[in-house]
Every structure is written in structure tokens, then in C-alpha cells.
Scaffold this active site. Structure first.
Site, PDB file in Angstrom:
ATOM      1  N   LYS A  10       0.643  -0.897  -0.194  1.00  0.00           N
ATOM      2  CA  LYS A  10      -0.146   0.104   0.197  1.00  0.00           C
ATOM      3  C   LYS A  10       0.909   1.199   0.193  1.00  0.00           C
ATOM      4  CE  LYS A  10      -4.116  -2.153   2.362  1.00  0.00           C
ATOM      5  NZ  LYS A  10      -4.488  -1.949   3.276  1.00  0.00           N
ATOM      6  N   TYR A  50     -12.387  -2.441  -4.100  1.00  0.00           N
ATOM      7  CA  TYR A  50     -13.085  -2.678  -2.521  1.00  0.00           C
ATOM      8  C   TYR A  50     -14.177  -2.726  -2.839  1.00  0.00           C
ATOM      9  CZ  TYR A  50      -7.848  -2.704  -0.057  1.00  0.00           C
ATOM     10  OH  TYR A  50      -7.025  -2.900   0.102  1.00  0.00           O
ATOM     11  N   ARG A  86      -1.420 -14.920   3.926  1.00  0.00           N
ATOM     12  CA  ARG A  86      -2.330 -13.686   5.128  1.00  0.00           C
ATOM     13  C   ARG A  86      -1.073 -13.946   6.800  1.00  0.00           C
ATOM     14  NH1 ARG A  86      -6.332 -11.596   4.167  1.00  0.00           N
ATOM     15  NH2 ARG A  86      -7.237 -12.021   6.363  1.00  0.00           N
ATOM     16  N   ASN A 113      -2.054  -0.264   6.433  1.00  0.00           N
ATOM     17  CA  ASN A 113      -1.892  -1.427   7.434  1.00  0.00           C
ATOM     18  C   ASN A 113      -0.830  -1.972   5.978  1.00  0.00           C
ATOM     19  OD1 ASN A 113      -3.449  -2.416   5.602  1.00  0.00           O
ATOM     20  ND2 ASN A 113      -4.306  -3.524   7.086  1.00  0.00           N
ATOM     21  N   HIS A 116      -1.824  -5.678   1.398  1.00  0.00           N
ATOM     22  CA  HIS A 116      -2.993  -6.173   1.012  1.00  0.00           C
ATOM     23  C   HIS A 116      -3.214  -7.574   0.493  1.00  0.00           C
ATOM     24  CE1 HIS A 116      -7.318  -7.376  -0.085  1.00  0.00           C
ATOM     25  NE2 HIS A 116      -6.330  -7.243  -1.437  1.00  0.00           N
ATOM     26  N   GLU A 127      -9.096 -10.537  -7.394  1.00  0.00           N
ATOM     27  CA  GLU A 127      -8.920  -9.694  -7.384  1.00  0.00           C
ATOM     28  C   GLU A 127      -7.049 -10.196  -8.489  1.00  0.00           C
ATOM     29  OE1 GLU A 127      -7.225  -9.498  -3.582  1.00  0.00           O
ATOM     30  OE2 GLU A 127      -9.531  -9.269  -2.928  1.00  0.00           O
TER      31      GLU A 127
HETATM   32  P1  CMP Z   1      -7.307  -4.622   3.596  1.00  0.00           P
HETATM   33  O1  CMP Z   1      -6.827  -6.064   3.756  1.00  0.00           O
HETATM   34  O2  CMP Z   1      -6.710  -4.218   2.532  1.00  0.00           O
HETATM   35  O3  CMP Z   1      -8.255  -4.679   2.951  1.00  0.00           O
HETATM   36  C1  CMP Z   1      -9.616  -4.113   3.625  1.00  0.00           C
HETATM   37  C2  CMP Z   1      -8.895  -2.913   4.284  1.00  0.00           C
HETATM   38  O4  CMP Z   1     -10.097  -1.892   5.268  1.00  0.00           O
HETATM   39  C3  CMP Z   1      -8.165  -2.948   5.340  1.00  0.00           C
HETATM   40  O5  CMP Z   1      -6.988  -4.103   4.968  1.00  0.00           O
HETATM   41  C4  CMP Z   1      -8.095  -2.031   6.155  1.00  0.00           C
HETATM   42  O6  CMP Z   1      -6.798  -1.542   5.768  1.00  0.00           O
HETATM   43  C5  CMP Z   1      -9.287  -1.549   6.083  1.00  0.00           C
HETATM   44  N1  CMP Z   1     -10.450  -1.567   7.027  1.00  0.00           N
HETATM   45  C6  CMP Z   1     -10.110  -2.421   7.380  1.00  0.00           C
HETATM   46  N2  CMP Z   1     -10.936  -1.870   9.184  1.00  0.00           N
HETATM   47  C7  CMP Z   1     -10.658  -0.724   9.276  1.00  0.00           C
HETATM   48  C8  CMP Z   1     -11.282   0.910  10.198  1.00  0.00           C
HETATM   49  N3  CMP Z   1     -11.710   0.522  11.146  1.00  0.00           N
HETATM   50  N4  CMP Z   1     -10.773   1.702   9.814  1.00  0.00           N
HETATM   51  C9  CMP Z   1     -10.305   1.670   7.943  1.00  0.00           C
HETATM   52  N5  CMP Z   1      -9.481   1.113   7.885  1.00  0.00           N
HETATM   53  C10 CMP Z   1     -10.464  -0.226   8.005  1.00  0.00           C
END
Ligand code: CMP
Length: 138
Positions: A10, A50, A86, A113, A116, A127
Site C-alpha cells: 500500500k 474494495y 496471510r 496497514n 493487502h 483480485e
Molecule cells: P485490507 O486487507 O486491504 O482490506 C480492507 C481494508 O480496509 C483493510 O485492509 C484495512 O486497511 C481497511 N480497514 C479495515 N477496517 C478499518 C477501519 N476500522 N478503519 C479504517 N480502515 C479499515
């Protein structure tokens, strides 16, 4: 079973120059990078990718974050690649991620984070097709 999965580094990862460190973790764990591209995701692409989260309160923030800088999108291949990726990533919320995982070591918050990864073989197929054509994988 040899599988493929989609991985995205990301914007918070590319901005902090973590691409090499993250790719090394995949390779050292036996996953092979069989496709890779760096790009700036458009608003439309991020919303489509998403779409399952479109009714969540964090959707706007998520799209904003994913389009805030370049991402590196990869297809990883290997034995049980979906689960293996994962495990290497760790929990979505870095404060809950296990020691030694990418998110524990690098992620800043649940929103930023760093990586993904597809959460099932079915989603991995969808995906991968979203970002790569068959001739780009090999
Ligand atoms: P990802 O694995 O990319 O899949 C969905 C994303 O939504 C997740 O990682 C997070 O980065 C984001 N996400 C999930 N929960 C929250 C939250 N409570 N606030 C902001 N972002 C979120």
C-alpha cells in the site's frame, strides 16, 4: 497445493521505501513473484477493488488511502499461497498482529496497514484478474 494470491504493498509501504524488505519476506518464505506492477490506483479502480466494503463506515478513508500514492501489486505463487501470505502479513489491525509479521513490524494503523492480501482462493482469482491479464503472469 500450488496456489496464486494477490498482494498489494500500500502507499504507506511504498512511501517508506519498504518494497524490497516486504518482497524479501515473501521470497524467503518460498513464495514466488510471478507478476508485479507499480502504479497509482485511480479512485475508480480503488472503489471497484474494495466494492465489498462499500457500505462500511471506513470505505471513504480506505479509498482515499489507497489512492494517496503508488502501490506495488503482485501475484504470489506457491504452496498454499493464500494462507501463507496471510500468515506473513499478520492481522489487519497491526496492534493485534503476531510478532515477526509484516504488519506488526511495519504497519502504522488499521488504515495504513502496509499490505493487502486476498482472503480466499476465490477472491484471489477475482483480485488477480482485476489487475492482471493472463499474459502478464508467468
Ligand atoms: P485490507 O486487507 O486491504 O482490506 C480492507 C481494508 O480496509 C483493510 O485492509 C484495512 O486497511 C481497511 N480497514 C479495515 N477496517 C478499518 C477501519 N476500522 N478503519 C479504517 N480502515 C479499515
Amino acid at each position: 497445493m500450488v496456489q496464486q494470491t494477490l498482494s498489494i504493498i500500500k502507499p504507506d509501504g511504498t512511501q517508506r521505501n519498504l518494497v524490497g524488505k516486504i518482497v524479501s519476506r515473501f521470497e524467503e518464505a518460498g513464495l514466488r513473484v510471478v507478476a508485479m506492477k507499480r502504479k497509482l490506483m485511480s479512485d475508480h479502480e480503488a472503489k471497484g477493488f474494495y466494492a465489498v466494503h462499500k457500505d462500511r463506515p471506513f470505505f471513504g478513508e480506505l479509498v482515499q488511502m489507497m489512492t494517496s500514492g503508488p502501490v506495488v501489486i503482485m501475484v504470489l505463487e506457491g504452496e498454499n499461497a493464500v494462507l501463507r501470505n496471510r500468515e506473513l502479513m499478520g492481522a489487519t489491525d497491526p496492534s493485534k498482529a503476531a510478532a515477526g509479521t509484516i504488519r506488526k513490524d511495519f504497519a502504522k494503523s488499521i488504515g495504513e496497514n502496509t499490505v493487502h492480501g486476498s482472503d480466499s482462493p476465490e477472491n484471489a482469482r477475482t483480485e488477480i484478474q482485476y489487475f492482471f491479464s493472463a499474459t502478464e503472469i508467468g
